[in-house]
Design an enzyme around this catalytic site. Structure first.
Site, mmCIF file in Angstrom:
data_model
loop_
_atom_site.group_PDB
_atom_site.id
_atom_site.type_symbol
_atom_site.label_atom_id
_atom_site.label_comp_id
_atom_site.label_asym_id
_atom_site.label_seq_id
_atom_site.Cartn_x
_atom_site.Cartn_y
_atom_site.Cartn_z
ATOM 1 N N ARG A 64 0.802 -1.143 -0.041
ATOM 2 C CA ARG A 64 -0.006 -0.136 0.025
ATOM 3 C C ARG A 64 0.805 1.196 -0.039
ATOM 4 O O ARG A 64 0.640 2.313 -0.739
ATOM 5 C CB ARG A 64 -0.777 -0.026 1.232
ATOM 6 C CG ARG A 64 -2.118 0.512 0.956
ATOM 7 C CD ARG A 64 -2.901 0.102 2.185
ATOM 8 N NE ARG A 64 -2.614 0.460 3.475
ATOM 9 C CZ ARG A 64 -3.026 1.682 4.134
ATOM 10 N NH1 ARG A 64 -3.877 2.267 3.559
ATOM 11 N NH2 ARG A 64 -2.658 1.915 5.150
ATOM 12 N N LEU A 92 -5.642 6.224 2.518
ATOM 13 C CA LEU A 92 -4.277 6.492 2.589
ATOM 14 C C LEU A 92 -3.203 6.314 3.556
ATOM 15 O O LEU A 92 -3.886 6.792 4.713
ATOM 16 C CB LEU A 92 -4.378 8.142 1.812
ATOM 17 C CG LEU A 92 -5.277 8.162 0.482
ATOM 18 C CD1 LEU A 92 -5.576 9.503 0.328
ATOM 19 C CD2 LEU A 92 -4.040 7.670 -0.700
ATOM 20 N N ASN A 106 -11.327 16.063 2.415
ATOM 21 C CA ASN A 106 -12.124 15.072 1.977
ATOM 22 C C ASN A 106 -13.464 15.407 2.066
ATOM 23 O O ASN A 106 -13.785 16.215 2.932
ATOM 24 C CB ASN A 106 -11.724 13.571 2.782
ATOM 25 C CG ASN A 106 -12.789 12.553 2.306
ATOM 26 O OD1 ASN A 106 -12.752 12.239 1.100
ATOM 27 N ND2 ASN A 106 -13.097 12.038 3.473
ATOM 28 N N THR A 107 -14.337 14.806 1.275
ATOM 29 C CA THR A 107 -15.594 15.355 1.276
ATOM 30 C C THR A 107 -16.284 13.844 1.638
ATOM 31 O O THR A 107 -16.033 12.911 1.179
ATOM 32 C CB THR A 107 -16.429 15.742 0.237
ATOM 33 O OG1 THR A 107 -17.825 15.988 0.337
ATOM 34 C CG2 THR A 107 -16.247 15.120 -1.264
ATOM 35 N N HIS A 108 -17.168 13.784 2.731
ATOM 36 C CA HIS A 108 -17.834 12.523 3.313
ATOM 37 C C HIS A 108 -19.122 12.827 3.305
ATOM 38 O O HIS A 108 -19.702 13.752 4.007
ATOM 39 C CB HIS A 108 -17.140 12.213 4.633
ATOM 40 C CG HIS A 108 -17.706 10.980 5.297
ATOM 41 N ND1 HIS A 108 -17.290 9.651 4.625
ATOM 42 C CD2 HIS A 108 -18.558 10.519 6.256
ATOM 43 C CE1 HIS A 108 -17.827 8.850 5.296
ATOM 44 N NE2 HIS A 108 -18.599 9.390 6.436
ATOM 45 N N ASP A 140 -6.502 13.715 8.067
ATOM 46 C CA ASP A 140 -5.583 13.330 8.975
ATOM 47 C C ASP A 140 -5.087 11.873 8.871
ATOM 48 O O ASP A 140 -5.724 11.236 7.857
ATOM 49 C CB ASP A 140 -5.805 13.882 10.660
ATOM 50 C CG ASP A 140 -6.804 13.124 11.010
ATOM 51 O OD1 ASP A 140 -7.475 12.184 10.349
ATOM 52 O OD2 ASP A 140 -7.138 13.577 12.242
ATOM 53 N N GLY A 142 -6.243 9.409 10.700
ATOM 54 C CA GLY A 142 -7.491 8.545 10.972
ATOM 55 C C GLY A 142 -8.324 8.427 9.606
ATOM 56 O O GLY A 142 -7.951 8.982 8.604
HETATM 57 C C1 GAR Z 1 -19.537 11.297 -2.633
HETATM 58 O O1 GAR Z 1 -20.924 11.468 -1.602
HETATM 59 C C2 GAR Z 1 -18.569 11.257 -1.620
HETATM 60 O O2 GAR Z 1 -18.911 12.011 -0.421
HETATM 61 C C3 GAR Z 1 -18.297 9.922 -1.109
HETATM 62 O O3 GAR Z 1 -18.599 9.369 -2.261
HETATM 63 C C4 GAR Z 1 -19.441 10.131 -3.144
HETATM 64 C C5 GAR Z 1 -18.849 10.097 -4.560
HETATM 65 O O4 GAR Z 1 -19.709 10.761 -5.379
HETATM 66 N N1 GAR Z 1 -17.107 9.524 -0.319
HETATM 67 C C6 GAR Z 1 -17.260 8.747 0.556
HETATM 68 O O5 GAR Z 1 -18.082 7.867 1.115
HETATM 69 C C7 GAR Z 1 -15.807 8.643 1.162
HETATM 70 N N2 GAR Z 1 -15.812 8.009 2.282
HETATM 71 P P1 GAR Z 1 -19.358 11.180 -6.847
HETATM 72 O O6 GAR Z 1 -18.202 10.184 -7.406
HETATM 73 O O7 GAR Z 1 -20.478 11.352 -7.822
HETATM 74 O O8 GAR Z 1 -18.548 12.598 -6.758
#
Ligand code: GAR
Length: 193
Positions: A64, A92, A106-108, A140, A142
């Site tokens: 990895r 990562l 990151n967006t979650h 970070d 985690g």
């Molecule tokens: C998004 O909702 C993002 O927050 C999520 O994957 C989707 C990607 O959508 N990410 C996670 O769950 C990370 N843990 P997209 O490919 O249409 O932008």
């Protein structure tokens, strides 16, 4: 002008929102390149915008860490100010995070710290939650634990499917992500050269 590399794993609708925003000369960020861990459908959005792409697949590397080093080398080639994980679904390792921190976000799709991990929308439904949302945070070491930059709430409709809820979250998410990247750009513009 803030320079950005975006990493994706899937359909790339958040990426597309950033590319569309950056196509406006008044938007203060530019997407230099888009990377992925697989030949993701979302790569097409970058191609349509004439933005270079790279795919670095973990299966081609012995460890990895070696995979993450190769991914990092591809990113560093573009010397971005900011790296955005927009639906990037691989965890990562610390060497990668340390090399880019704190300019790695990151967006979650949940109101962190609720529902961390890869199935946040499914987990919110399974828990019987009546509201969830989206969190954009600094990465970070985690998983989904870094400092929050922005959150937005989405109400869960009774009987809603995972796919329907995730689509509604993504409508809010795309707008929030475009705004957070803009805020990064504005903060950079205020720093002394
Ligand atoms: C998004 O909702 C993002 O927050 C999520 O994957 C989707 C990607 O959508 N990410 C996670 O769950 C990370 N843990 P997209 O490919 O249409 O932008």
């Amino acid at each position: 002008m803030l320079s950005v590399v975006v990493l994706i794993s899937g359909s790339g609708s958040n990426l597309r929102a950033l590319l569309d925003a950056a196509a406006n000369p008044l938007y203060p960020a530019r997407i230099l390149a888009v990377g992925s861990d697989n030949p993701a459908a979302g790569i097409e959005h970058a191609e349509l915008h004439g933005v270079p792409t790279f795919v670095v697949e973990p299966g081609r590397f012995a460890t990895r860490e070696a995979w993450a080093d190769a991914l990092l080398a591809n990113i560093k080639h573009f010397e971005p100010d900011l790296v955005v994980l927009a639906g990037f679904m691989k965890i990562l390792p610390p060497n990668f995070v340390q090399a880019l921190s704190p300019n790695l976000i990151n967006t979650h799709p949940s109101l962190l710290p609720e529902f961390k991990g890869a199935h946040a929308v499914r987990d919110a439904l399974a828990a019987g939650a009546t509201r969830t949302g989206v969190t954009i945070h600094v990465v970070d070491e985690g998983v989904d634990t870094g400092p929050h930059l922005a959150q937005a709430e989405v109400q869960i409709h009774p009987g809603e499917t995972e796919a329907a809820l995730h689509e509604r979250i993504k409508v809010v998410e795309r707008e929030l992500l475009v705004d957070v990247v803009k805020q990064f750009a504005e903060a950079k513009a205020q720093q002394p050269a």
